[in-house]
Scaffold this motif. Sequence first.
Motif, mmCIF file in Angstrom:
data_model
loop_
_atom_site.group_PDB
_atom_site.id
_atom_site.type_symbol
_atom_site.label_atom_id
_atom_site.label_comp_id
_atom_site.label_asym_id
_atom_site.label_seq_id
_atom_site.Cartn_x
_atom_site.Cartn_y
_atom_site.Cartn_z
ATOM 1 N N ILE A 87 3.278 25.723 14.328
ATOM 2 C CA ILE A 87 3.197 24.636 13.359
ATOM 3 C C ILE A 87 1.725 24.317 13.151
ATOM 4 O O ILE A 87 1.006 24.006 14.097
ATOM 5 C CB ILE A 87 3.954 23.388 13.848
ATOM 6 C CG1 ILE A 87 5.441 23.695 14.050
ATOM 7 C CG2 ILE A 87 3.770 22.227 12.882
ATOM 8 C CD1 ILE A 87 6.207 22.570 14.706
ATOM 9 N N GLU A 89 -0.802 21.854 11.175
ATOM 10 C CA GLU A 89 -0.929 20.611 10.399
ATOM 11 C C GLU A 89 -2.133 20.631 9.472
ATOM 12 O O GLU A 89 -2.289 19.726 8.645
ATOM 13 C CB GLU A 89 -1.024 19.414 11.347
ATOM 14 C CG GLU A 89 0.309 18.987 11.927
ATOM 15 C CD GLU A 89 1.165 18.230 10.921
ATOM 16 O OE1 GLU A 89 0.622 17.581 10.019
ATOM 17 O OE2 GLU A 89 2.399 18.298 11.027
ATOM 18 N N SER A 105 14.042 19.223 16.899
ATOM 19 C CA SER A 105 12.889 18.911 16.050
ATOM 20 C C SER A 105 11.698 18.506 16.897
ATOM 21 O O SER A 105 11.833 18.153 18.081
ATOM 22 C CB SER A 105 13.227 17.792 15.060
ATOM 23 O OG SER A 105 14.342 18.127 14.259
ATOM 24 N N THR A 117 5.180 13.450 11.145
ATOM 25 C CA THR A 117 5.908 14.564 10.542
ATOM 26 C C THR A 117 6.971 15.052 11.508
ATOM 27 O O THR A 117 6.688 15.249 12.696
ATOM 28 C CB THR A 117 4.960 15.729 10.199
ATOM 29 O OG1 THR A 117 3.879 15.233 9.418
ATOM 30 C CG2 THR A 117 5.700 16.807 9.428
ATOM 31 N N TRP A 119 9.270 18.135 12.248
ATOM 32 C CA TRP A 119 9.490 19.551 11.962
ATOM 33 C C TRP A 119 10.809 19.987 12.587
ATOM 34 O O TRP A 119 10.969 19.938 13.800
ATOM 35 C CB TRP A 119 8.357 20.402 12.513
ATOM 36 C CG TRP A 119 7.026 20.146 11.860
ATOM 37 C CD1 TRP A 119 6.112 19.200 12.201
ATOM 38 C CD2 TRP A 119 6.470 20.849 10.738
ATOM 39 N NE1 TRP A 119 5.023 19.256 11.375
ATOM 40 C CE2 TRP A 119 5.210 20.270 10.462
ATOM 41 C CE3 TRP A 119 6.925 21.912 9.944
ATOM 42 C CZ2 TRP A 119 4.388 20.712 9.436
ATOM 43 C CZ3 TRP A 119 6.096 22.351 8.917
ATOM 44 C CH2 TRP A 119 4.857 21.763 8.668
ATOM 45 N N CYS A 126 10.450 20.122 7.012
ATOM 46 C CA CYS A 126 9.854 18.949 7.646
ATOM 47 C C CYS A 126 10.165 17.693 6.835
ATOM 48 O O CYS A 126 10.465 17.752 5.629
ATOM 49 C CB CYS A 126 8.341 19.120 7.799
ATOM 50 S SG CYS A 126 7.432 19.223 6.247
ATOM 51 N N TYR A 128 8.538 13.721 6.217
ATOM 52 C CA TYR A 128 7.356 12.886 6.379
ATOM 53 C C TYR A 128 7.771 11.425 6.502
ATOM 54 O O TYR A 128 8.504 10.903 5.652
ATOM 55 C CB TYR A 128 6.399 13.067 5.203
ATOM 56 C CG TYR A 128 5.800 14.450 5.125
ATOM 57 C CD1 TYR A 128 4.866 14.878 6.065
ATOM 58 C CD2 TYR A 128 6.174 15.333 4.121
ATOM 59 C CE1 TYR A 128 4.317 16.148 6.009
ATOM 60 C CE2 TYR A 128 5.626 16.609 4.043
ATOM 61 C CZ TYR A 128 4.699 17.010 4.999
ATOM 62 O OH TYR A 128 4.162 18.265 4.933
#
Length: 439
Positions: A87, A89, A105, A117, A119, A126, A128
Amino acid sequence: MDFSETYRCSGPPPAYSPNGRLLAVAVEYRLLIRDVETLKVVQLYSCLDRIDYIEWSSNSIYVLCGLYSRAMIQVWSAEQPDWTCKIDEGPAGVQAVRWTPDASSILVVAGYQIRTTVWSLLERRCHYLSGPKLPDKGITFSPDGCYMAQLERYDCQDHVSVYDTRSWQQLHHFRIDTSDAADLLWSPDGGHLAALDGPLTYRASLYTAQGRLVSTLIPYTDALGIRKAAWNVSGELLAIGSYDQRVRVLNHVTWQPLLECEHAPTLSGPSGVVVYREVDESAAGTPSHMRSPISKELKSKYIICDLPATLPNIMPSMDKPSPKIGVGQLCWSCDSQYLATINENMPNTVWVWDMRAMELGAVLMHQGHVKDMSWAPQGHSLTIVGGNSKVYMWSPSGASIVHIPLRNFQAHSIKWGPGGSSFVLQDHDLFCTAYLAGL
């Protein structure tokens, strides 16, 4: 008690898997998965940069590695060496990362808390959320993992948002009455959220997940406030340590203090309290067999002191920021019968409070500062380390000191395994495992 050899580690402390079978260890950019019983390496993974944080998923299958300098998270499988996840960012950065309770997650707090966030490893997408107030505190899950509460701040006011973790839709959003909240804790019974104000104000407010204010505790004003708080395992008691050198244990019926634990420098009671003091086994002319064969340091033992007893007390300068005063550490035993506390201006002393008798049960005074303490996951065994080659152990039946037979190893932190048969001791760049005999 048996001790393993020492092994290298760096950055985050070694982490037990929830099932207690494996141990995740970070060494610079490498992640080592070791078998708990033999400490043999069963998996070895290389990350793209130095590992700043590691955490197991709740099903003991995956390990996430936070690479904060790269704004990246890498996830590895302990069962499938070929499986991997990354992941990134990007410019948002990473300040904190953690698993959701269902292990499906990963929550990532971006730089400057601009957003959270979520994921999903299952859906490969994802969500937000609004930015949290704090990167490493103030995000808490309900006991069943179905809901998440997040502390937020808008227009100089504290707020709480509650999300459904299945859809990540916001269910509730409400303002709380704190002036500058420092933490948010969901009770283990799922009924209440405890919003704790920062160190400048003593205010502890209890809310329902829907935002209804249940109770507020303000025992005093115009003085430094809360330092540490923790729910007991049932959610019926909330212990709050503060700068006034007291722990207030709130009950879930009236939300008023059921017990006030005062940490006074002179101890005259109760009559049943046992006061232990660490002393050298022999002050002068110590025979060679009484010294540790590895570290050559003098062995020590506990002796029981008579009442009244005077405890070492270091009063800090109050005109400097963040004074070392007040109850900064507290932890419950697994069944909440005992509460262990450390008063920062008495850094050599551990206090053990008996919640059934509602009084002080034991006091343990040491020659040096206490660095860490932890309760065993079963029973009433409290383990303490002080940055030396000793492990201090207390139980209702007595207290003892175990000397670590490893050269140049000083234990600064301790972590029990879930099964209660072993615990990990960590030095700055080394760790070892201690195994309890007969378990």
